[in-house]
Scaffold this motif. Structure first.
Motif, PDB file in Angstrom:
ATOM      1  N   THR A 173      12.164 -19.118  11.467  1.00 14.73           N
ATOM      2  CA  THR A 173      10.851 -18.622  11.062  1.00 14.73           C
ATOM      3  C   THR A 173      10.140 -19.734  10.322  1.00 14.73           C
ATOM      4  OG1 THR A 173      11.488 -16.315  10.837  1.00 14.73           O
ATOM      5  CG2 THR A 173       9.714 -17.034   9.444  1.00 14.73           C
ATOM      6  N   GLU A 174       8.856 -19.908  10.607  1.00 20.35           N
ATOM      7  CA  GLU A 174       8.085 -20.933   9.897  1.00 20.35           C
ATOM      8  C   GLU A 174       7.465 -20.333   8.634  1.00 20.35           C
ATOM      9  OE1 GLU A 174       5.257 -22.784  12.470  1.00 20.35           O
ATOM     10  OE2 GLU A 174       6.802 -23.460  13.895  1.00 20.35           O
ATOM     11  N   SER A 175       7.504 -21.100   7.568  1.00 20.49           N
ATOM     12  CA  SER A 175       6.826 -20.675   6.342  1.00 20.49           C
ATOM     13  C   SER A 175       5.350 -21.036   6.444  1.00 20.49           C
ATOM     14  CB  SER A 175       7.433 -21.396   5.136  1.00 20.49           C
ATOM     15  OG  SER A 175       7.048 -22.756   5.140  1.00 20.49           O
ATOM     16  N   HIS A 176       4.532 -20.489   5.568  1.00 18.72           N
ATOM     17  CA  HIS A 176       3.188 -21.018   5.369  1.00 18.72           C
ATOM     18  C   HIS A 176       2.866 -20.940   3.894  1.00 18.72           C
ATOM     19  CE1 HIS A 176       2.480 -16.660   6.261  1.00 18.72           C
ATOM     20  NE2 HIS A 176       1.750 -16.775   5.176  1.00 18.72           N
ATOM     21  N   ASP A 177       1.893 -21.730   3.489  1.00 19.02           N
ATOM     22  CA  ASP A 177       1.543 -21.800   2.073  1.00 19.02           C
ATOM     23  C   ASP A 177       1.151 -20.420   1.556  1.00 19.02           C
ATOM     24  OD1 ASP A 177       1.105 -23.537  -0.233  1.00 19.02           O
ATOM     25  OD2 ASP A 177      -0.974 -22.885  -0.047  1.00 19.02           O
ATOM     26  N   GLY A 178       1.793 -19.992   0.487  1.00 18.43           N
ATOM     27  CA  GLY A 178       1.486 -18.686  -0.102  1.00 18.43           C
ATOM     28  C   GLY A 178       2.337 -17.549   0.434  1.00 18.43           C
ATOM     29  N   MET A 179       3.124 -17.824   1.472  1.00 18.53           N
ATOM     30  CA  MET A 179       3.964 -16.776   2.058  1.00 18.53           C
ATOM     31  C   MET A 179       4.975 -16.259   1.029  1.00 18.53           C
ATOM     32  SD  MET A 179       6.404 -17.115   5.437  1.00 18.53           S
ATOM     33  CE  MET A 179       7.999 -17.535   4.743  1.00 18.53           C
ATOM     34  N   THR A 180       5.236 -14.965   1.070  1.00 23.01           N
ATOM     35  CA  THR A 180       6.299 -14.426   0.230  1.00 23.01           C
ATOM     36  C   THR A 180       7.367 -13.789   1.105  1.00 23.01           C
ATOM     37  OG1 THR A 180       5.170 -12.316  -0.045  1.00 23.01           O
ATOM     38  CG2 THR A 180       4.797 -13.969  -1.746  1.00 23.01           C
ATOM     39  N   LEU A 181       8.574 -13.846   0.616  1.00 25.57           N
ATOM     40  CA  LEU A 181       9.726 -13.216   1.261  1.00 25.57           C
ATOM     41  C   LEU A 181      10.401 -12.354   0.212  1.00 25.57           C
ATOM     42  CD1 LEU A 181      11.973 -15.778   3.164  1.00 25.57           C
ATOM     43  CD2 LEU A 181      10.611 -13.944   4.142  1.00 25.57           C
ATOM     44  N   SER A 182      11.010 -11.284   0.667  1.00 26.03           N
ATOM     45  CA  SER A 182      11.757 -10.442  -0.266  1.00 26.03           C
ATOM     46  C   SER A 182      13.245 -10.582   0.026  1.00 26.03           C
ATOM     47  CB  SER A 182      11.315  -8.987  -0.092  1.00 26.03           C
ATOM     48  OG  SER A 182      12.252  -8.127  -0.717  1.00 26.03           O
ATOM     49  N   LEU A 183      13.988 -10.971  -0.992  1.00 29.68           N
ATOM     50  CA  LEU A 183      15.443 -10.935  -0.880  1.00 29.68           C
ATOM     51  C   LEU A 183      15.879  -9.673  -1.619  1.00 29.68           C
ATOM     52  CD1 LEU A 183      18.044 -12.430   0.059  1.00 29.68           C
ATOM     53  CD2 LEU A 183      18.181 -13.341  -2.269  1.00 29.68           C
ATOM     54  N   ASN A 184      15.964  -8.601  -0.863  1.00 26.64           N
ATOM     55  CA  ASN A 184      16.332  -7.305  -1.446  1.00 26.64           C
ATOM     56  C   ASN A 184      15.453  -6.960  -2.644  1.00 26.64           C
ATOM     57  OD1 ASN A 184      17.898  -5.160  -0.876  1.00 26.64           O
ATOM     58  ND2 ASN A 184      19.819  -6.021  -1.602  1.00 26.64           N
TER      59      ASN A 184
END
Ligand SMILES: [Zn+2]
Length: 259
Positions: free
Chosen positions: A140-151
């Motif tokens: 998966t490509e990131s982009h500036d400002g992207m958020t991910l949730s780790l649980n």
């Protein structure tokens, strides 16, 4: 949790620094983040670090299928060389890669050719081993400002050029710390004194862009971080002070042995 291996350090808040063993001890770090039964690796070191990463995961009581993300800060081989091999051991993980680095994780041949031109085949085999690509559908490509949730634990991605154009930094909202890869600088623990840590900007070729690096460091500092998690090496706290060293006008004059 069973006893941690000697090369892994519990930094608290579910963060473990793992010495990848690259070149020498306490030189090159990868991180394991654990949140309520879910895990992420941030940077991996080389192929030769993969057994250490997996052993640390086991020591903290997690199974391989509990790892959700493998996140190289950038695709230089001392930090991302082990991504493909590690991913092959983690059935549920996605690799989250800067858009300029993603294709090199899928097909590492250009990275390998570039590094071989510098180091030669023998040194490549000794330091990095056989680099493994990641199946495209697992990147998966990131982009500036992207958020991910780790649980539920929020990670935010910032595009941070300067050391390399394929570099992102990852903001951990829980500890108010950035995983800075090679953007914030180099700071080795053996140089710590009573006055605190010491840091030198990362000025390694071939994509070193001093102005962009300064801007990236300023952007990181604008978050008022409580700490930084460096690849070279581990966590530093005195962030604003170190940030002045990292983005000073002397940048570009320092020799650098890593990156
Ligand atoms: Zn680098």
């Amino acid at each position: 949790m069973s006893t941690l291996p000697s090369y892994a350090q519990d930094l608290g808040d579910g963060i473990f620094a793992i010495d990848t063993g690259f070149h020498r001890d306490v030189f090159d770090a990868a991180y394991l983040m654990v949140e309520n039964g879910a895990a992420a690796f941030i940077d991996t070191g080389t192929n030769f670090a993969v057994p250490r990463l997996l052993a640390t995961l086991e020591a903290v009581g997690l199974k391989r299928q509990q790892v959700q993300y493998v996140i190289p800060t950038h695709v230089h081989l001392d930090h991302a060389g082990g991504v493909g091999l590690l991913m092959s051991e983690l059935p549920k993980a996605m690799a989250v890669v800067h858009p300029r680095g993603a294709r090199h994780m899928i097909d590492p041949s250009a990275l390998v050719a570039g590094a071989t031109a510098v180091y030669g085949e023998e040194e490549m085999a000794r330091s990095y081993g056989q680099i493994v690509g990641v199946p495209a559908e697992r990147v998966t490509e990131s982009h500036d400002g992207m958020t991910l949730s780790l649980n539920g634990r929020e990670l935010q991605f910032l595009d941070t050029p300067g050391h390399a154009r394929h570099h992102h930094c990852i903001w951990d909202t829980r500890t108010r710390g950035f995983f800075t890869g090679d953007t914030f600088g180099l700071s080795y623990r053996e140089f710590d004194t009573a006055k605190g840590p010491w840091l030198l900007p990362t000025t390694t070729p071939v994509q070193f862009e001093p102005e962009k690096l300064r801007e990236s460091v300023q952007r990181l500092l604008s978050y008022q971080p409580a700490c930084m998690y460096l690849t070279h090496y581990s966590r530093v706290r005195d962030v604003q002070k170190l940030g002045r060293a990292s983005s000073s006008s002397s940048i570009g004059w320092w020799p650098s042995a890593a990156g």
